[in-house]
Scaffold this motif. Structure first.
Motif, PDB file in Angstrom:
ATOM      1  N   ASP A  96       0.831  -1.211   0.000  1.00 51.74           N
ATOM      2  CA  ASP A  96       0.000   0.000   0.000  1.00 51.74           C
ATOM      3  C   ASP A  96       0.863   1.257   0.000  1.00 51.74           C
ATOM      4  O   ASP A  96       0.558   2.235  -0.695  1.00 51.74           O
ATOM      5  CB  ASP A  96      -0.926   0.008   1.217  1.00 51.74           C
ATOM      6  CG  ASP A  96      -2.082  -0.982   1.092  1.00 51.74           C
ATOM      7  OD1 ASP A  96      -2.314  -1.472  -0.029  1.00 51.74           O
ATOM      8  OD2 ASP A  96      -2.730  -1.268   2.117  1.00 51.74           O
ATOM      9  N   THR A 123      -4.184   7.688   7.843  1.00 52.04           N
ATOM     10  CA  THR A 123      -5.231   6.921   7.184  1.00 52.04           C
ATOM     11  C   THR A 123      -6.608   7.522   7.437  1.00 52.04           C
ATOM     12  O   THR A 123      -6.833   8.258   8.399  1.00 52.04           O
ATOM     13  CB  THR A 123      -5.233   5.470   7.689  1.00 52.04           C
ATOM     14  OG1 THR A 123      -5.541   5.468   9.089  1.00 52.04           O
ATOM     15  CG2 THR A 123      -3.868   4.818   7.486  1.00 52.04           C
ATOM     16  N   GLY A 148      -8.505   4.071   3.667  1.00 54.55           N
ATOM     17  CA  GLY A 148      -7.403   4.226   2.731  1.00 54.55           C
ATOM     18  C   GLY A 148      -6.215   4.951   3.327  1.00 54.55           C
ATOM     19  O   GLY A 148      -6.333   5.729   4.278  1.00 54.55           O
ATOM     20  N   SER A 205      -3.603   7.783   3.176  1.00 59.42           N
ATOM     21  CA  SER A 205      -3.583   9.124   2.595  1.00 59.42           C
ATOM     22  C   SER A 205      -2.191   9.734   2.535  1.00 59.42           C
ATOM     23  O   SER A 205      -1.879  10.473   1.598  1.00 59.42           O
ATOM     24  CB  SER A 205      -4.500  10.061   3.391  1.00 59.42           C
ATOM     25  OG  SER A 205      -5.844   9.627   3.311  1.00 59.42           O
ATOM     26  N   ASP A 225      -1.295  11.189  -1.074  1.00 58.75           N
ATOM     27  CA  ASP A 225      -2.210  10.936  -2.178  1.00 58.75           C
ATOM     28  C   ASP A 225      -2.368  12.215  -3.007  1.00 58.75           C
ATOM     29  O   ASP A 225      -2.916  13.205  -2.516  1.00 58.75           O
ATOM     30  CB  ASP A 225      -3.563  10.487  -1.610  1.00 58.75           C
ATOM     31  CG  ASP A 225      -4.543  10.056  -2.691  1.00 58.75           C
ATOM     32  OD1 ASP A 225      -4.331  10.393  -3.867  1.00 58.75           O
ATOM     33  OD2 ASP A 225      -5.536   9.389  -2.341  1.00 58.75           O
TER      34      ASP A 225
END
Length: 281
Positions: A107, A150, A162, A164, A184
């Motif tokens: 991730d 997150t 998700g 970030s 992100d």
């Protein structure tokens, strides 16, 4: 055959290459290996003298005819968030901080690739693969942490949503050093880069540490201009930490004779036990 480390760190100089911050200039770095039982103490001491860590190496800009790059840190006691920074904190209040040992994940790498492709597609890290990314995160001989930001738990009951933003952070004896951060790019309007810095300031306060080290501030570089927006900022200038109260005073002097020779720069470096240093190359 038994091999031992030298009594004092050996310093080397990289070959000149194009500067990633200022067009038309060449960069060169002074560096030494970060290894052995004394690694944390060496990192603490040299960080106070403008050095930065990259995996098992400590480096500092040592360009032949430019002194633009200045190591920057925030003095927590003098920091107060601006109105816009308070808005950033409010906008990202939903995010959850997770601190863990420096271990790379899929991730993280996916977010890292999105960040590079959007922000630094032609930079020096653009071709970094998953193994090189893992080395950047995991190869550290000192006290390092990976800090994830997150989204809150989702409706499916997952512990967090998700990813970030991420920051690889070193814990020094006098502060937190933000080695590398990414976020992100689709959330650019949330100013996640600023939020990560602000959260590190809060984290340093929680830990009773006086500084947050931000890397290098480069006057004239749009990439680095955001650092001057944080109150309490200091830069390592001509051998000492100086308040950045008037950024315009730190325009880079590019005359070749304004930069001390390498041997003189090395001679001025203080080591943990005050031994003289060795220079090679």
């Amino acid at each position: 055959m038994r091999h031992t480390l030298p009594l004092a760190p050996q310093f080397y100089v990289t070959a000149p290459q194009p500067c990633p911050y200022l067009e038309g200039r060449m960069e060169r770095k002074l560096f030494t290996a970060l290894q052995g039982d004394n690694a944390e103490q060496l990192n603490d001491t040299l960080s106070k003298q403008g050095f930065r860590r990259s995996q098992n190496v400590l480096y500092r800009p040592s360009c032949a005819d430019c002194s633009a790059c200045l190591s920057a840190r925030i003095d927590i006691s003098r920091f107060a968030p601006s109105r816009s920074q308070r808005r950033v904190l409010k906008r990202n209040a939903r995010l959850r901080r997770r601190v863990a040992a420096p271990w790379a994940t899929e991730d993280q790498y996916a977010l890292f690739r999105d960040y590079l492709d959007s922000r630094h597609a032609t930079g020096g890290m653009a071709d970094m693969d998953v193994f090189e990314f893992a080395a950047m995160i995991e190869e550290t001989p000192i006290r390092s942490r990976i800090i994830e930001y997150t989204e809150p738990a989702d409706d499916a009951g997952h512990p967090y949503g998700g990813l970030s933003a991420v920051c690889l952070t070193d814990v020094l004896d006098d502060g937190l050093s933000m080695v590398y951060s990414f976020f992100d790019p689709s959330l650019a309007r949330d100013s996640l880069g600023t939020h990560v810095v602000l959260d590190h300031i809060a984290l340093a306060r929680e830990m009773g540490l006086p500084y947050v080290y931000l890397g290098y501030w480069v006057p004239g570089s749009p990439k680095m201009g955001y650092k001057a927006r944080f109150s309490g900022l200091e830069v390592y200038h001509r051998g000492s930490w100086t308040r950045l109260d008037a950024p315009e005073r730190f325009a880079a002097d590019t005359h070749p004779l304004a930069v001390p020779p390498i041997a003189e720069q090395v001679a001025r470096i203080t080591l943990p036990d005050s031994r003289p240093v060795r220079r090679d190359g």
